[in-house]
Design an enzyme around this catalytic site. Structure first.
Site, PDB file in Angstrom:
ATOM      1  N   ASN B  71      -2.764  -4.106  -6.530  1.00 50.81           N
ATOM      2  CA  ASN B  71      -2.063  -5.384  -6.593  1.00 50.81           C
ATOM      3  C   ASN B  71      -2.470  -6.246  -5.419  1.00 50.81           C
ATOM      4  OD1 ASN B  71       0.318  -6.176  -4.610  1.00 50.81           O
ATOM      5  ND2 ASN B  71       0.304  -3.934  -4.744  1.00 50.81           N
ATOM      6  N   GLY B  74       0.231 -10.953  -2.806  1.00 49.54           N
ATOM      7  CA  GLY B  74       0.178 -11.909  -1.700  1.00 49.54           C
ATOM      8  C   GLY B  74       1.561 -12.264  -1.196  1.00 49.54           C
ATOM      9  N   CYS B 132       1.002  -7.280   7.132  1.00 47.13           N
ATOM     10  CA  CYS B 132       0.565  -8.672   6.971  1.00 47.13           C
ATOM     11  C   CYS B 132      -0.456  -9.043   8.025  1.00 47.13           C
ATOM     12  CB  CYS B 132       1.737  -9.621   7.145  1.00 47.13           C
ATOM     13  SG  CYS B 132       3.121  -9.173   6.148  1.00 47.13           S
ATOM     14  N   LYS B 167       7.814  -0.402   8.230  1.00 47.04           N
ATOM     15  CA  LYS B 167       7.018   0.146   7.128  1.00 47.04           C
ATOM     16  C   LYS B 167       5.550   0.146   7.513  1.00 47.04           C
ATOM     17  CE  LYS B 167       6.206  -0.260   2.240  1.00 47.04           C
ATOM     18  NZ  LYS B 167       6.775  -0.845   1.030  1.00 47.04           N
ATOM     19  N   ASN B 194       2.721   2.092   2.922  1.00 48.21           N
ATOM     20  CA  ASN B 194       2.385   0.910   2.152  1.00 48.21           C
ATOM     21  C   ASN B 194       1.100   1.231   1.382  1.00 48.21           C
ATOM     22  OD1 ASN B 194       2.235  -1.824   1.264  1.00 48.21           O
ATOM     23  ND2 ASN B 194       3.311  -2.432   3.130  1.00 48.21           N
TER      24      ASN B 194
HETATM   25  C1  LIG Z   1       3.219  -4.988  -7.108  1.00 52.49           C
HETATM   26  C2  LIG Z   1       3.560  -4.477  -5.744  1.00 52.49           C
HETATM   27  C3  LIG Z   1       4.128  -5.308  -4.798  1.00 52.49           C
HETATM   28  C4  LIG Z   1       4.448  -4.847  -3.523  1.00 52.49           C
HETATM   29  N1  LIG Z   1       5.044  -5.682  -2.627  1.00 52.49           N
HETATM   30  C5  LIG Z   1       5.425  -5.191  -1.412  1.00 52.49           C
HETATM   31  C6  LIG Z   1       6.145  -5.996  -0.500  1.00 52.49           C
HETATM   32  O1  LIG Z   1       6.478  -7.131  -0.792  1.00 52.49           O
HETATM   33  N2  LIG Z   1       6.466  -5.472   0.719  1.00 52.49           N
HETATM   34  C7  LIG Z   1       6.140  -4.186   1.058  1.00 52.49           C
HETATM   35  O2  LIG Z   1       6.468  -3.737   2.163  1.00 52.49           O
HETATM   36  N3  LIG Z   1       5.483  -3.383   0.202  1.00 52.49           N
HETATM   37  C8  LIG Z   1       5.119  -3.860  -1.024  1.00 52.49           C
HETATM   38  N4  LIG Z   1       4.476  -3.036  -1.911  1.00 52.49           N
HETATM   39  C9  LIG Z   1       4.193  -1.629  -1.543  1.00 52.49           C
HETATM   40  C10 LIG Z   1       5.257  -0.703  -2.122  1.00 52.49           C
HETATM   41  O3  LIG Z   1       6.522  -1.014  -1.605  1.00 52.49           O
HETATM   42  C11 LIG Z   1       4.908   0.762  -1.806  1.00 52.49           C
HETATM   43  O4  LIG Z   1       4.816   0.916  -0.403  1.00 52.49           O
HETATM   44  C12 LIG Z   1       3.598   1.197  -2.420  1.00 52.49           C
HETATM   45  O5  LIG Z   1       3.428   0.606  -3.683  1.00 52.49           O
HETATM   46  C13 LIG Z   1       3.475   2.714  -2.543  1.00 52.49           C
HETATM   47  O6  LIG Z   1       4.456   3.253  -3.382  1.00 52.49           O
HETATM   48  P1  LIG Z   1       4.239   3.558  -4.960  1.00 52.49           P
HETATM   49  O7  LIG Z   1       2.979   4.360  -5.075  1.00 52.49           O
HETATM   50  O8  LIG Z   1       5.467   4.296  -5.358  1.00 52.49           O
HETATM   51  O9  LIG Z   1       4.109   2.239  -5.634  1.00 52.49           O
HETATM   52  C14 LIG Z   1       4.151  -3.502  -3.195  1.00 52.49           C
HETATM   53  C15 LIG Z   1       3.579  -2.655  -4.137  1.00 52.49           C
HETATM   54  C16 LIG Z   1       3.283  -3.123  -5.418  1.00 52.49           C
HETATM   55  C17 LIG Z   1       2.657  -2.172  -6.405  1.00 52.49           C
END
Ligand SMILES: Cc1cc2nc3c(=O)[nH]c(=O)nc-3n(C[C@H](O)[C@H](O)[C@H](O)COP(=O)(O)O)c2cc1C
Ligand SMILES: Cc1cc2nc3c(=O)[nH]c(=O)nc-3n(C[C@H](O)[C@H](O)[C@H](O)COP(=O)(O)OP(=O)(O)OC[C@H]3O[C@@H](n4cnc5c(N)ncnc54)[C@H](O)[C@@H]3O)c2cc1C
Ligand SMILES: Cc1cc2nc3c(=O)[nH]c(=O)nc-3n(C[C@H](O)[C@H](O)[C@H](O)COP(=O)(O)OP(=O)(O)OC[C@H]3O[C@@H](n4cnc5c(N)ncnc54)[C@H](O)[C@@H]3O)c2cc1C
Ligand SMILES: Cc1cc2nc3c(=O)[nH]c(=O)nc-3n(C[C@H](O)[C@H](O)[C@H](O)COP(=O)(O)O)c2cc1C
Ligand code: FES
Ligand code: FES
Lengths: 255, 304, 304, 255
Positions: B71, B74, B132, B167, B194
């Site tokens: 993803n 942004g 970021c 995080k 992350n």
């Molecule tokens: C579509 C999407 C958007 C995300 N947006 C954020 C975000 O805004 N802030 C953040 O700290 N992590 C964001 N993440 C990271 C997730 O919170 C998580 O750390 C990461 O996806 C790993 O976990 P998962 O494998 O269970 O998805 C995002 C992940 C995805 C897939």
């Protein structure tokens, strides 16, 4: 929700029609809404695939989707057999508004954007009477459901190679109509973005109202991830196609 | 046997169970509230919130890859003011702890948003997304240099009275160093991981699939990296850890807890199945019953 | 159309096609020679070779995970002398270029092995596996500090007359810095990526699945990270890049080449299908024919 | 190589017998060798699963495997239907040497280690005559193929709960035999490592020759990855179970 494959038909080389039954809120379906379908039961495909609802039979409680097998997910769907169950979410998104529609209506579909327009046409036809329906396909091989559209209006087909109907793009068929800028009050369209963009250009200076259905790669399909946005002409915050769409007022979105 | 006790204590924030949706994968909760009551969850973690609205990247923003997805959203979000007024106000009626994920381009932005979140009194904790780009350091992420990270955490901690979770980005040589920097900066806990940075190319179009070129890799395929990082971080810090990365089942969640996590977050799995979080909670409960575990503390960090 | 030309030039070493098995996933070639003629391959890359025999880690050494596998073989090998006498002598009869992967615990060990490999005149290139723990630096890998890496490469280059490829570890904050360090040290090319560090826990036994605890993650799930790293490295160095990480199909190989790789290596896929390499070669050829590509140079790095 | 499922039988709660036919070098199979089977056609399972060859019919050109569904891979195998094709590599490894076997032979099998001993017993029996066969299972539910072993020798069953045959471990059944240390000249065994270890202890001081078949997690299954090693008693380089084994002289390997 788990629905079952009641029927699966190969309509052309890579186009498949699936009739689905089993528990689903069929009664609430609006034309233009979609279902988001899980592919497989394991972890090979973690994103669902969005597919428009193409027809509903509210009496028999079943719905039809039509899909083109383009990649792993749609190929998997095309390989289902009668009786297989599918994990579907839906109906999702906002469909085509039809309440205030009045006057001459043009429906323009392109390729795999055609199916949801069938459900739309079926619902619009009793309200507005005769519809002008313009469907574009690559070639004869690519055409499907022409017979289903026939009773719903004045159907024109355009194929890129002229093997069926007029030769050329749908936009060429539109401009071939005398006074096309004033002919219709409403326009509904679904198809490749390039087609929608060309149509928008044709009508942008006119008074024609209407709606287009957009596509974008989706992750959640429910509005939670902001993966599927499109931008709106007034530069307001982006709109989620899965949630605020997939159908938008064609003047509001940037194509 | 007694009913298994799923509560966990995250730096004073007591959750009724250790399962939360991961930031960015659950919007502000509204969309999933139609599938189940949000109070089922340990907490709700909302999308990254920034001072001003962020439009995010061009589309396509997401794509499936083998073993997961990429993803490049942004950090699109409507900005602090709208998040508080339109989202947190609603979410605070849902009877579930709220954790606000905060992002920024400068230390000052992080501080302003965190302070405002603390002051609005609708949230229960702040999670700093330090992946970021830092505009002052030529766009290199805050989360890859221990000194930059420690300073950032210290500054935010000074202005934000809520429990502060940092995080961490997994795109670093030593996750232990980053975890220690967060702890030394005063973090109340750390969450990790992350997304890994990845890329997919459409070989027919000869260009990256995502409009942004690179994107964040999440999903089942990153779990081994995530478990390893939780394990390594748990060895060097004493603050609680929230583990995530590819959690799709209760067994996955248990694995993170055995590696040292106090709680877990579930991201991508929500997309595969909107009921992922409640299902995982049930599966954890079942595992506890089957294995006569009365409290999650019994297994936490058991492989360390 | 003319027959597509699959030859690639890796720092003067011309390969008839860009596909090689990855080190450690193909033994010394003997096992796969029963499935197809090794001369089908661009080159054969043998297991890591060390000065003395290494016994490797305790078992279990491998386990499948979602999206790939973990291994902790521990660079088990019979040592330089036996490798040369028993393996390279045989392999040199197979009419295929030989690349020897070299590992060590000290700079001196790397130099001795590389020099001996050059002098034995059976091999065509050396690939330095710099993911090994450096005993002088408290066990931190040679491959995570640009200065340590550059020094190592420089020293090896001085004693080894063969083309020298440096195989980078992906477990770093900046792959670009590491690639540049290798180039500045005099490397003739770089190969990447080695495995990501991961861990799996057996939640019933409450201990890691691998006897070694952590292990290297390879397979389909790491491809997006690998493609991204090849892309980032290709942006900053001008020496050729050998890409790998989760290549299972010709399309995967093309993706790496579009990201900037001159050639590719195939590791885990050999385990899934012993015919993986020849199949991938055929698929690359097919893609070239279908897309009227006459030489791989036409697509190399096209997304950069 | 692609073989087909000719028959699939559920022998007990989680034990399945699959008869496979189709092109395969059946004639070269030695007892103790295994096949390495691909699980699924996609990327959900990238490692093959090693399963011993339990029986061969060289006339009908087919072979039998018996497996316990313990995880995702064996579960997938247990769900195959007649006619499905399987991607198998083999026969792999070195089987039980039987050429020089003479004198009284004891065969000891435990649980899912029993199947390859059937093929062994069938090949040994014509050479050495009466065999002493000792098979250990958890309980009655867990027993299989007792009828197939019956004609091949003097079969003793031991179950942990005593629901069939003697109660206890196979080693207890061995020591219950008078003069067990001198009773046999050859020993062949396959089963859990804990069982093999206990047997080794029983006979280590004796003159009994013989072989054990070992298990280890495998990646390549052909000797290329060094994933599946065991250590040898003389501290020589580790041996690959898939290539130098899975059958080893029981005195040579550390258990
Ligand atoms: C579509 C999407 C958007 C995300 N947006 C954020 C975000 O805004 N802030 C953040 O700290 N992590 C964001 N993440 C990271 C997730 O919170 C998580 O750390 C990461 O996806 C790993 O976990 P998962 O494998 O269970 O998805 C995002 C992940 C995805 C897939
Ligand atoms: C609202 C909506 C309605 C749709 N209705 C239909 C329909 O009725 N019939 C039909 O055949 N197709 C429809 N599509 C397109 C369909 O979703 C894609 O063709 C399908 O997702 C491709 O998946 P794949 O695995 O076969 O292809 P792959 O290329 O292997 O897919 C890889 C990834 O890209 C995504 N993706 C690829 N192409 C598209 C695309 N055009 N739109 C969205 N995501 C894409 C997939 O979901 C998947 O995550 C619709 C798309 C949207 C957004
Ligand atoms: C030479 C040999 C012969 C075998 N013969 C038989 C047989 O005839 N019948 C039978 O039922 N089983 C046999 N096994 C064990 C069988 O290979 C495992 O039960 C099977 O691999 C488990 O896979 P899974 O996906 O069901 O389990 P999972 O636990 O999901 O497997 C996960 C991973 O661990 C590996 N693994 C797990 N347990 C074992 C094990 N005991 N041995 C090797 N790898 C393991 C798997 O291959 C896979 O890579 C044999 C093993 C070996 C090495
Ligand atoms: C079992 C195994 C053994 C390996 N041994 C080595 C090695 O000896 N030297 C080395 O440089 N890389 C080694 N690697 C790493 C691979 O060469 C390759 O970099 C990595 O597996 C990523 O490619 P893949 O996803 O195609 O497997 C090994 C990988 C595996 C799976
Ligand atoms: S797909 Fe997630 S917001 Fe539309
Ligand atoms: S499994 Fe690879 S050497 Fe045995």
């Amino acid at each position: 929700m788990r629905v079952n494959v009641a029927k699966i038909t190969n309509l052309s080389a890579d186009i498949w029609e699936l009739v689905l039954n089993g528990p689903f809120p069929y009664d609430s379906i609006q034309a233009g809404q979609f279902v988001n379908i899980r592919i497989g039961e394991n972890y090979d495909h973690i994103l669902r695939r969005p597919i428009s609802i193409a027809a509903v039979d509210r009496i028999k409680q079943r719905m039809t989707i039509v899909l083109r097998a383009v990649g792993a997910g749609t190929k998997w769907l095309s390989e289902r057999r009668v009786g297989d169950s599918l994990d579907v979410l839906g109906p999702l998104g906002h469909g085509f508004p039809i309440q205030s529609t009045a006057g001459a209506v043009l429906i323009v579909g392109g390729g795999i954007g055609v199916p949801p327009l069938y459900l739309l046409a079926k619902e619009l036809q009793p309200i507005v009477g005769q519809l002008d329906i313009l469907l574009g396909f690559r070639d004869q091989q690519d055409c499907f459901w022409l017979d289903k559209f026939a009773p719903l209006g004045n159907v024109t087909i355009a194929t890129e190679d002229g093997s069926v109907g007029k030769k050329g793009y749908v936009t060429e068929a539109i401009v071939a109509e005398p006074y096309y800028e004033k002919k219709w009050q409403y326009l509904y369209s679904c198809g490749p973005t390039s087609m929608l963009r060309a149509i928008k250009e044709l009508f942008v200076e006119t008074q024609v109202k209407g709606y287009v259905s957009l596509e974008e790669r989706m992750a959640c399909g429910v509005g939670a991830c902001y993966g599927c946005v499109c931008s709106s002409e007034n530069k307001q915050a982006a709109k989620r196609i899965c949630k605020e769409g997939p159908v938008f007022d064609w003047r509001e979105v940037t194509l | 046997m007694n009913k298994p006790d799923l509560t966990v204590d995250l730096a004073g924030l007591v959750l009724k169970n250790p399962v939360m949706p991961a930031s960015g994968c659950f919007g502000y909760g509204r969309e999933y509230a139609q599938y189940y009551a949000l109070e089922t969850l340990g907490a709700v973690v909302v999308k990254a919130t920034t001072l001003e609205p962020w439009l995010g990247n061009a589309t396509p923003r997401v794509t499936e890859v083998r073993g997961g997805m990429l993803n490049a959203i942004g950090l699109a979000n409507p900005g602090l003011q709208k998040v508080v007024q339109e989202e947190l106000v609603w979410l605070s009626t849902q009877n579930v702890p709220i954790i606000v994920n905060v992002a920024g381009r400068t230390e000052d932005e992080y501080c302003q948003v965190s302070e405002a979140i603390a002051n609005c009194e609708l949230a229960h904790a702040v999670e700093l997304n330090v992946s970021c780009p830092n505009v002052k350091c030529g766009g290199i992420s805050f989360g890859v240099d221990p000194h930059v990270l420690q300073d950032l955490v210290q500054m935010v901690k000074r202005v934000c009275a809520l429990p502060l979770f940092v995080k961490l980005s997994p795109n670093v040589t030593s996750i232990g160093d980053m975890a220690q920097a967060a702890e030394q900066g005063g973090a109340d806990g750390i969450s990790l991981i992350n997304t890994l940075i990845g890329m997919e190319i459409n070989i027919h179009r000869r260009k990256p699939v995502l409009a942004n070129g690179i994107g964040g890799l999440s999903g089942p395929g990153i779990k081994p990296v995530a478990v390893r990082m939780v394990y390594q971080a748990a060895k060097v810090v004493s603050i609680p850890i929230i583990g995530m990365g590819g959690i799709f089942t209760g067994a996955d969640a248990i694995e993170f807890m055995m590696a040292g996590a106090t709680a877990v977050m579930v991201g991508t799995a929500n997309f595969t199945d909107p009921y992922a979080c409640p299902t995982i909670i049930d599966q954890i409960k079942e595992f506890m019953v089957d294995n006569a575990i009365t409290s999650l503390a019994e297994i936490r960090g058991c492989v360390l």
